[in-house]
Write a protein that holds these residues in place. Structure first.
Motif, mmCIF file in Angstrom:
data_model
loop_
_atom_site.group_PDB
_atom_site.id
_atom_site.type_symbol
_atom_site.label_atom_id
_atom_site.label_comp_id
_atom_site.label_asym_id
_atom_site.label_seq_id
_atom_site.Cartn_x
_atom_site.Cartn_y
_atom_site.Cartn_z
ATOM 1 N N PRO A 1 16.463 8.016 1.961
ATOM 2 C CA PRO A 1 15.591 8.804 1.090
ATOM 3 C C PRO A 1 14.143 8.825 1.595
ATOM 4 C CG PRO A 1 15.856 6.618 0.179
ATOM 5 C CD PRO A 1 16.628 6.635 1.471
ATOM 6 N N GLY A 2 13.294 9.490 0.833
ATOM 7 C CA GLY A 2 11.847 9.399 1.067
ATOM 8 C C GLY A 2 11.317 10.247 2.193
ATOM 9 N N SER A 3 12.189 11.076 2.787
ATOM 10 C CA SER A 3 11.802 11.886 3.945
ATOM 11 C C SER A 3 11.334 11.023 5.115
ATOM 12 C CB SER A 3 10.714 12.911 3.585
ATOM 13 O OG SER A 3 10.669 13.923 4.581
ATOM 14 N N TYR B 1 3.390 13.916 -3.651
ATOM 15 C CA TYR B 1 4.428 14.475 -4.521
ATOM 16 C C TYR B 1 5.843 14.057 -4.096
ATOM 17 C CZ TYR B 1 4.734 17.229 -0.399
ATOM 18 O OH TYR B 1 4.875 17.560 0.918
ATOM 19 N N LEU B 2 6.009 13.620 -2.853
ATOM 20 C CA LEU B 2 7.356 13.452 -2.290
ATOM 21 C C LEU B 2 8.254 12.561 -3.169
ATOM 22 C CD1 LEU B 2 5.249 13.743 0.267
ATOM 23 C CD2 LEU B 2 7.260 13.219 1.610
ATOM 24 N N THR B 3 7.737 11.368 -3.461
ATOM 25 C CA THR B 3 8.557 10.388 -4.196
ATOM 26 C C THR B 3 8.859 10.896 -5.599
ATOM 27 O OG1 THR B 3 7.253 8.768 -2.992
ATOM 28 C CG2 THR B 3 8.708 7.922 -4.712
ATOM 29 N N ALA C 1 -6.506 3.334 3.463
ATOM 30 C CA ALA C 1 -6.338 1.874 3.564
ATOM 31 C C ALA C 1 -5.037 1.522 4.267
ATOM 32 C CB ALA C 1 -6.383 1.254 2.163
ATOM 33 N N PHE C 2 -3.987 2.274 3.944
ATOM 34 C CA PHE C 2 -2.667 2.079 4.571
ATOM 35 C C PHE C 2 -2.775 2.269 6.090
ATOM 36 C CE2 PHE C 2 1.330 4.461 5.721
ATOM 37 C CZ PHE C 2 2.252 3.440 5.521
ATOM 38 N N ASN C 3 -3.481 3.322 6.476
ATOM 39 C CA ASN C 3 -3.637 3.633 7.900
ATOM 40 C C ASN C 3 -4.499 2.551 8.586
ATOM 41 O OD1 ASN C 3 -3.357 5.116 10.241
ATOM 42 N ND2 ASN C 3 -4.755 6.766 9.645
ATOM 43 N N LEU D 1 0.840 -1.204 0.000
ATOM 44 C CA LEU D 1 0.000 0.000 0.000
ATOM 45 C C LEU D 1 0.876 1.254 0.000
ATOM 46 C CD1 LEU D 1 -2.832 -1.117 2.442
ATOM 47 C CD2 LEU D 1 -3.126 -0.501 0.031
ATOM 48 N N PHE D 2 1.974 1.205 0.744
ATOM 49 C CA PHE D 2 2.866 2.360 0.734
ATOM 50 C C PHE D 2 3.446 2.575 -0.670
ATOM 51 C CE2 PHE D 2 7.056 4.358 1.119
ATOM 52 C CZ PHE D 2 6.603 5.629 1.474
ATOM 53 N N ASP D 3 3.784 1.475 -1.301
ATOM 54 C CA ASP D 3 4.286 1.566 -2.678
ATOM 55 C C ASP D 3 3.242 2.253 -3.565
ATOM 56 O OD1 ASP D 3 6.359 0.945 -4.506
ATOM 57 O OD2 ASP D 3 5.032 -0.562 -5.386
ATOM 58 N N ALA D 4 1.959 1.898 -3.368
ATOM 59 C CA ALA D 4 0.884 2.530 -4.157
ATOM 60 C C ALA D 4 0.773 4.022 -3.820
ATOM 61 C CB ALA D 4 -0.449 1.821 -3.887
ATOM 62 N N ILE D 5 0.950 4.376 -2.539
ATOM 63 C CA ILE D 5 0.904 5.795 -2.131
ATOM 64 C C ILE D 5 1.916 6.608 -2.930
ATOM 65 C CG2 ILE D 5 1.537 7.367 -0.240
ATOM 66 C CD1 ILE D 5 0.206 5.402 1.710
ATOM 67 N N THR D 6 3.105 6.023 -3.107
ATOM 68 C CA THR D 6 4.169 6.786 -3.779
ATOM 69 C C THR D 6 3.833 7.068 -5.250
ATOM 70 O OG1 THR D 6 5.428 4.824 -4.433
ATOM 71 C CG2 THR D 6 5.936 5.782 -2.267
ATOM 72 N N THR E 1 -1.351 7.468 14.872
ATOM 73 C CA THR E 1 -0.574 6.420 14.203
ATOM 74 C C THR E 1 0.711 6.918 13.545
ATOM 75 O OG1 THR E 1 -1.975 6.697 12.240
ATOM 76 C CG2 THR E 1 -2.577 4.935 13.775
ATOM 77 N N GLU E 2 0.779 8.206 13.233
ATOM 78 C CA GLU E 2 2.013 8.674 12.560
ATOM 79 C C GLU E 2 2.151 10.183 12.643
ATOM 80 O OE1 GLU E 2 4.187 7.270 8.585
ATOM 81 O OE2 GLU E 2 2.500 8.583 8.139
ATOM 82 N N ASN E 3 3.412 10.618 12.729
ATOM 83 C CA ASN E 3 3.766 12.018 12.508
ATOM 84 C C ASN E 3 4.719 12.074 11.333
ATOM 85 O OD1 ASN E 3 2.418 13.197 14.754
ATOM 86 N ND2 ASN E 3 4.039 12.403 16.083
HETATM 87 C C1 AVI Z 1 7.581 6.613 5.038
HETATM 88 N N1 AVI Z 1 7.183 7.992 5.295
HETATM 89 C C2 AVI Z 1 8.226 8.926 4.876
HETATM 90 C C3 AVI Z 1 5.876 8.349 4.746
HETATM 91 C C4 AVI Z 1 5.571 9.824 5.067
HETATM 92 O O1 AVI Z 1 5.301 10.563 4.133
HETATM 93 O O2 AVI Z 1 5.640 10.198 6.236
HETATM 94 C C5 AVI Z 1 4.797 7.452 5.299
HETATM 95 C C6 AVI Z 1 3.417 7.843 4.836
HETATM 96 N N2 AVI Z 1 2.393 7.979 5.614
HETATM 97 C C7 AVI Z 1 1.357 8.303 4.899
HETATM 98 N N3 AVI Z 1 1.721 8.456 3.655
HETATM 99 C C8 AVI Z 1 3.025 8.141 3.588
#
Ligand code: AVI
Length: 356
Positions: free
Chosen positions: A197-199, A95-97, A252-254, A84-89, A316-318
């Protein structure tokens, strides 16, 4: 399948040969693969095993019963979560990736000249190893070390790479990067280039990030360095959309995190009871992700339970966003010098190289 006990490590592990011929260390406590490396004619045992982690179940129970519930973002990356993370990118909003890839494509030769060729490329959070692979041409590493929490996922990626680069020494390590990095003796000492990479640095608090970078600096000789991608502060709507995309992939990832918690803890989370929430908080310069209860939910697990009121959240995430000057200052503080930065036209993202 052959199996052999590793001697003297802080955590018991066994070395096995998998069906594809790769060497895999498996943690004796969970049976999970901890380290994989490509078979070499001159076989040496991987002497490194991850430090004895606080039991994942203890960690999850502590987070779920805290007044403000939380679950570490490292639990996103089960096999489905990694995909799913791969799909996010690949999402238009994320835009990050794309920008980072553009920077590497546009400035690759300059980056190669600045970072230097040869040496050992240590890829932190390697995932499918694609990003590092794109730099093999300009960096020409003698050794490639892929590090990721999901060693299972690394195994497939490394299998492909071994065929493409048969003369490159390759090693894969399953490690939790939230813990101090333990590099086995098989990782060459000279000219280490840490590649982050990837921040992903944004998933640490600024204090943790500084400690992490200091730790990397301490594992480099003078000819070593760091090549890192960092997402920069920008307008809130852009950041909000990057973490709450129209297709619902990030949702979905979350939510998949709850499935992973159920597997590890034996808990009774039902993803239908929860909703994805993500937003940029400019005051803290971070995107926060949460799971919010749609209704009053009682979750149980062996030996425990918690009732979440409707609207209550699990953090779940920062994902911290930096100003370029602040990040450069952080690198200097932990001992790096000669910092070079490459950015895109809008200054949304930066790739930095720093000498150890
Ligand atoms: C892995 N990390 C850099 C992603 C981010 O952008 O913080 C994880 C992510 N969470 C949601 N989208 C991507």
């Amino acid at each position: 399948m052959t199996s052999k006990q590793l001697q003297g490590g802080p955590i018991a592990a066994r070395l096995e040969r998998d069906d594809g011929g790769a060497l895999t260390t498996r943690r004796r406590d969970t049976g999970a693969p901890a380290a994989i490396r490509s078979p070499e004619p001159h076989e040496r045992e991987v002497s490194c095993a991850p430090p004895q982690a606080v039991d994942a179940r203890d960690e999850l129970r502590a987070g779920l019963t805290a007044p403000a519930a939380f679950v570490s973002s490292k639990y996103f990356y089960d096999p489905l979560g990694s995909r799913l993370f791969d799909a996010i990118t690949r999402l238009p909003e994320y835009y990050l990736t794309r920008i980072e890839t553009g920077i590497f494509a546009r400035h690759g030769h300059d980056i190669g000249r600045t970072a230097g060729r040869g040496g050992t490329l240590i890829d932190l959070g390697a995932g499918n190893c694609e990003k590092a692979q794109r730099l093999f041409g300009v960096l020409q590493p003698q050794q490639y070390v892929a590090v990721d929490i999901s060693a299972e996922y690394l195994r497939d990626a490394l299998k492909g790479l071994r065929f493409l680069y048969p003369s490159m020494d390759m090693l894969a390590l399953g490690q939790d990067l939230a813990k101090p990095l333990l590099l086995p003796d098989a990782v060459r000492r000279g000219k280490r280039l840490f590649f982050y990479p990837g921040s992903s640095i944004g998933n640490f608090t600024p204090e943790q990030a500084e400690d992490f970078l200091r730790g990397l600096h301490g594992q480099c000789s003078e000819d070593g360095g760091l090549l890192i991608g960092v997402d920069l502060v920008k307008d809130k709507p852009v950041l909000d959309a990057a973490y709450d995309d129209a297709l619902g992939v990030t949702a979905a990832f979350n939510l998949n995190l709850l499935n992973q918690v159920n597997v590890i803890l034996g808990s009774s989370f039902d993803v239908n009871d929860w909703q994805h929430r993500a937003f940029f908080d400019p005051r803290l310069s971070r995107v926060e992700m949460h799971l919010q209860a749609r209704r009053t939910v009682r979750v149980t697990w062996p030996g425990g339970a918690r009732t979440f009121e409707a609207g209550e959240r699990i953090h779940t995430e920062n994902s911290y966003k930096y100003r370029l000057a602040d990040f450069e200052a952080m690198l200097s503080r932990v001992g790096y010098s000669a910092v070079t930065a490459w950015t895109d036209e809008r200054q949304w993202y930066a790739v930095l190289h720093a000498r150890a």
